[in-house]
Write an enzyme that holds these catalytic residues in place. Structure first.
Site, PDB file in Angstrom:
ATOM      1  N   LYS A  56     -44.283 -78.783  38.499  1.00  0.00           N
ATOM      2  CA  LYS A  56     -43.029 -77.999  37.993  1.00  0.00           C
ATOM      3  C   LYS A  56     -41.751 -78.635  38.370  1.00  0.00           C
ATOM      4  O   LYS A  56     -41.636 -79.462  39.296  1.00  0.00           O
ATOM      5  CB  LYS A  56     -42.907 -76.622  38.695  1.00  0.00           C
ATOM      6  CG  LYS A  56     -42.744 -76.539  40.255  1.00  0.00           C
ATOM      7  CD  LYS A  56     -41.362 -76.529  40.787  1.00  0.00           C
ATOM      8  CE  LYS A  56     -41.367 -76.632  42.251  1.00  0.00           C
ATOM      9  NZ  LYS A  56     -40.088 -76.902  42.928  1.00  0.00           N
ATOM     10  N   ASP A  58     -44.713 -71.562  45.860  1.00  0.00           N
ATOM     11  CA  ASP A  58     -44.547 -72.123  44.642  1.00  0.00           C
ATOM     12  C   ASP A  58     -46.071 -72.080  43.901  1.00  0.00           C
ATOM     13  O   ASP A  58     -46.310 -72.185  43.022  1.00  0.00           O
ATOM     14  CB  ASP A  58     -44.260 -73.509  44.559  1.00  0.00           C
ATOM     15  CG  ASP A  58     -42.938 -73.850  44.859  1.00  0.00           C
ATOM     16  OD1 ASP A  58     -42.131 -72.893  44.746  1.00  0.00           O
ATOM     17  OD2 ASP A  58     -42.444 -74.839  45.445  1.00  0.00           O
TER      18      ASP A  58
HETATM   19  O1  C5P Z   1     -43.881 -71.415  50.965  1.00  0.00           O
HETATM   20  P1  C5P Z   1     -43.933 -73.091  51.236  1.00  0.00           P
HETATM   21  O2  C5P Z   1     -44.833 -73.293  52.297  1.00  0.00           O
HETATM   22  O3  C5P Z   1     -44.073 -73.720  50.049  1.00  0.00           O
HETATM   23  O4  C5P Z   1     -42.388 -73.366  51.744  1.00  0.00           O
HETATM   24  C1  C5P Z   1     -42.390 -74.427  52.613  1.00  0.00           C
HETATM   25  C2  C5P Z   1     -40.888 -74.170  53.520  1.00  0.00           C
HETATM   26  O5  C5P Z   1     -40.004 -74.373  52.839  1.00  0.00           O
HETATM   27  C3  C5P Z   1     -41.111 -73.226  54.434  1.00  0.00           C
HETATM   28  O6  C5P Z   1     -41.740 -73.255  55.462  1.00  0.00           O
HETATM   29  C4  C5P Z   1     -39.559 -72.924  54.453  1.00  0.00           C
HETATM   30  O7  C5P Z   1     -38.901 -73.697  55.551  1.00  0.00           O
HETATM   31  C5  C5P Z   1     -39.005 -73.206  53.194  1.00  0.00           C
HETATM   32  N1  C5P Z   1     -38.647 -72.437  52.222  1.00  0.00           N
HETATM   33  C6  C5P Z   1     -37.449 -71.488  52.471  1.00  0.00           C
HETATM   34  N2  C5P Z   1     -37.287 -70.485  51.416  1.00  0.00           N
HETATM   35  C7  C5P Z   1     -38.041 -70.389  50.344  1.00  0.00           C
HETATM   36  C8  C5P Z   1     -39.272 -71.219  50.197  1.00  0.00           C
HETATM   37  C9  C5P Z   1     -39.635 -72.388  51.195  1.00  0.00           C
HETATM   38  O8  C5P Z   1     -36.891 -71.687  53.404  1.00  0.00           O
HETATM   39  N3  C5P Z   1     -37.809 -69.411  49.498  1.00  0.00           N
END
Ligand code: C5P
Length: 308
Positions: free
Chosen positions: A16, A143
């Site tokens: 993406k 994601d």
């Molecule tokens: O959800 P995911 O594990 O992909 O997110 C990785 C990191 O990216 C999270 O731990 C956070 O630090 C940051 N993040 C965030 N806000 C979001 C998505 C991700 O701060 N909406």
């Protein structure tokens, strides 16, 4: 009588980019509130899942040395989560073939997790629809849900709440890949640091949605934007040159994809994308370039051979 072993299942899942990424305030759970427009493009990983008495995960393709081939891999966590919910042992082997750049801001790890959910659900004939799988996807990462659906979609919450968007035409992209990755949590932290006491700036989503509905890439080029770009460029200043070079090579616009360092350049048509890719590859501002188009569908079973 022994139960027949089901045939292996292979799932194809796209990368993406974010056409729009407005990052709101930091929430108490450590995530940021987002309004984003996800767009699935034609760089794919393939994930195969088969019943095995040697359960585990193996990873092939570019950048594999940076992908964990153990239980910490998000795709394996997807297997464990679905196994728990289905009350079964995760007695499967997962094979990832990477075509999506690793740690590039294109959600390759999330894509593999979505593909693992779709593949395992098909292998075990669980008969779960995308809406049911999306509940598990949201538990795994911000994601992962979008990778189930693909296409073009608005994401809200921390990115896991997805509403499909009408996008009338295929858009053509040049994707510039860089050496090394940027860690998403650090890029969000850098954005918070840059903002200091100033809150988020306004970045309305409506212009992107209108441009997508109209389908004119020139209009879309004017409305692309990513709040994480300033943070990614602050951490990897060489991205400034890449962004300038892509536009200099004839792209309509360029932006950092998600948390970077991959950059995506919108082109007027497929031929222009080939020209921009050729010129950008010669300038020496990135490791390699790819041509891609979007939107493309999300995680789909491509191969489930019944034995003869
Ligand atoms: O959800 P995911 O594990 O992909 O997110 C990785 C990191 O990216 C999270 O731990 C956070 O630090 C940051 N993040 C965030 N806000 C979001 C998505 C991700 O701060 N909406």
């Amino acid at each position: 009588m022994l139960a027949a072993v089901p045939p292996p299942v292979t799932v194809r899942v796209p990368a993406k980019i974010n056409l729009h990424l407005a990052v709101g305030p930091l929430r108490s759970d450590g995530y940021h509130e987002l309004v984003t427009v996800f767009h699935a493009v034609s760089l794919f990983d393939e994930v195969s899942v088969e019943v095995s008495d040697a359960p585990g995960i193996e990873v092939h393709g570019e950048g594999v040395s940076e992908v964990p081939a153990d239980e910490t891999n998000l795709a394996w966590r997807a297997v464990q989560l679905l196994a728990e919910r289905a009350d079964r042992d995760p007695d499967v082997r997962l094979v990832l073939r990477k075509g999506i750049p690793v740690a590039g801001g294109m959600a390759g790890g999330s894509a593999d997790a979505a593909a693992a959910l779709v593949g395992l659900s098909a292998l075990w004939k669980l008969d779960l629809g995308r809406d049911e799988l999306s509940v598990l996807a949201a538990e795994l990462g911000s994601d992962v849900t979008f990778a189930l659906y693909g296409g073009t979609a608005v994401g809200t919450g921390r990115g896991e709440q997805i509403v499909p968007v009408l996008s009338r035409h295929t858009q053509h992209w040049v994707i510039a890949l860089h050496r090394g990755g940027l860690a998403t949590p650090q890029v969000f932290r850098e954005l918070d640091r840059l903002r200091g006491d100033n809150g988020p700036t306004e970045r309305p989503v409506e212009p992107v949605l209108e441009a997508l509905g109209g389908g004119d890439p020139r209009q879309l080029a004017l409305s692309l934007g990513n709040d994480l770009q300033a943070a990614a460029v602050s951490m990897a200043p060489e991205l400034r040159r890449t962004l300038r070079a892509g536009v200099g090579a004839g792209a309509l616009a360029g932006l950092v994809s998600g948390s970077g360092p991959t950059c995506a350049f919108l082109c007027s048509d497929a031929e222009a994308a080939m020209d921009v890719a050729a010129e950008l590859a010669g300038v020496g501002v990135c490791r390699t370039v790819r041509v891609a188009h979007g939107p493309v569908p999300g995680a789909r079973v491509v191969d489930q051979h019944e034995p003869p």
